[in-house]
Write a protein that holds these residues in place. Structure first.
Motif, PDB file in Angstrom:
ATOM      1  N   LEU A  65       7.616 -28.476  17.073  1.00 51.11           N
ATOM      2  CA  LEU A  65       7.449 -28.007  18.447  1.00 51.11           C
ATOM      3  C   LEU A  65       8.647 -27.161  18.877  1.00 51.11           C
ATOM      4  O   LEU A  65       8.482 -26.123  19.518  1.00 51.11           O
ATOM      5  CB  LEU A  65       7.273 -29.188  19.401  1.00 51.11           C
ATOM      6  CG  LEU A  65       7.164 -28.849  20.880  1.00 51.11           C
ATOM      7  CD1 LEU A  65       5.896 -28.033  21.132  1.00 51.11           C
ATOM      8  CD2 LEU A  65       7.172 -30.111  21.709  1.00 51.11           C
ATOM      9  N   SER A  68       8.358 -23.792  17.311  1.00 55.01           N
ATOM     10  CA  SER A  68       7.305 -23.024  17.990  1.00 55.01           C
ATOM     11  C   SER A  68       7.817 -22.464  19.306  1.00 55.01           C
ATOM     12  O   SER A  68       7.532 -21.315  19.651  1.00 55.01           O
ATOM     13  CB  SER A  68       6.089 -23.900  18.251  1.00 55.01           C
ATOM     14  OG  SER A  68       5.521 -24.332  17.054  1.00 55.01           O
ATOM     15  N   LEU A  69       8.539 -23.269  20.065  1.00 57.17           N
ATOM     16  CA  LEU A  69       9.103 -22.795  21.327  1.00 57.17           C
ATOM     17  C   LEU A  69      10.181 -21.737  21.107  1.00 57.17           C
ATOM     18  O   LEU A  69      10.378 -20.869  21.947  1.00 57.17           O
ATOM     19  CB  LEU A  69       9.668 -23.969  22.129  1.00 57.17           C
ATOM     20  CG  LEU A  69       8.629 -24.955  22.671  1.00 57.17           C
ATOM     21  CD1 LEU A  69       9.320 -26.117  23.365  1.00 57.17           C
ATOM     22  CD2 LEU A  69       7.670 -24.255  23.611  1.00 57.17           C
ATOM     23  N   LEU A  72       8.177 -18.405  20.320  1.00 54.43           N
ATOM     24  CA  LEU A  72       7.325 -17.904  21.395  1.00 54.43           C
ATOM     25  C   LEU A  72       7.905 -16.661  22.078  1.00 54.43           C
ATOM     26  O   LEU A  72       7.211 -15.654  22.217  1.00 54.43           O
ATOM     27  CB  LEU A  72       7.065 -19.011  22.420  1.00 54.43           C
ATOM     28  CG  LEU A  72       6.182 -18.666  23.594  1.00 54.43           C
ATOM     29  CD1 LEU A  72       4.731 -18.565  23.140  1.00 54.43           C
ATOM     30  CD2 LEU A  72       6.321 -19.713  24.674  1.00 54.43           C
TER      31      LEU A  72
END
Length: 106
Positions: A65, A68-69, A72
């Motif tokens: 996570l 992914s952040l 982004l």
């Protein structure tokens, strides 16, 4: 779910840009979404290689996570950069004709 909303907005802005300059609307909407994914993959690999060189254990302990952040904003940056590049080139190439107003004597 939030990813789908982001893809919708990216596609919508590219769609509107292509519509403004009489281009293939759906083609450019798909181009915007593809650019987002390409930016995530490309810049994600660059960051992964740099982090692996600087701190070899960091990626092994990094949560999926969190990565992914981290990727982004890079995808959004690549999409925004291409959008502005296309917009700038089309503004120079095409003149948008605004509707003419009739004189009040009519």
């Amino acid at each position: 779910m939030l990813g789908l909303v982001l893809l919708y907005w990216i596609g919508k802005y590219y769609y509107k840009l292509a519509e403004k300059y009489n281009r293939s609307r759906w083609g450019f909407a798909i181009l915007g979404i593809a650019t987002y994914y390409f930016g995530i993959i490309f810049f994600g690999l660059i960051i992964a290689v740099i982090l692996e060189i600087l701190a070899p254990v960091f990626l092994e302990n990094l949560n999926e996570l969190a990565f992914s952040l981290l990727s982004l904003p890079l995808g959004i940056f690549s999409t925004y950069s291409l959008y502005k590049l296309i917009e700038k080139r089309w503004e120079q190439k095409y003149v948008i004709q605004e509707p003419q107003e009739f004189p009040e004597s009519y």
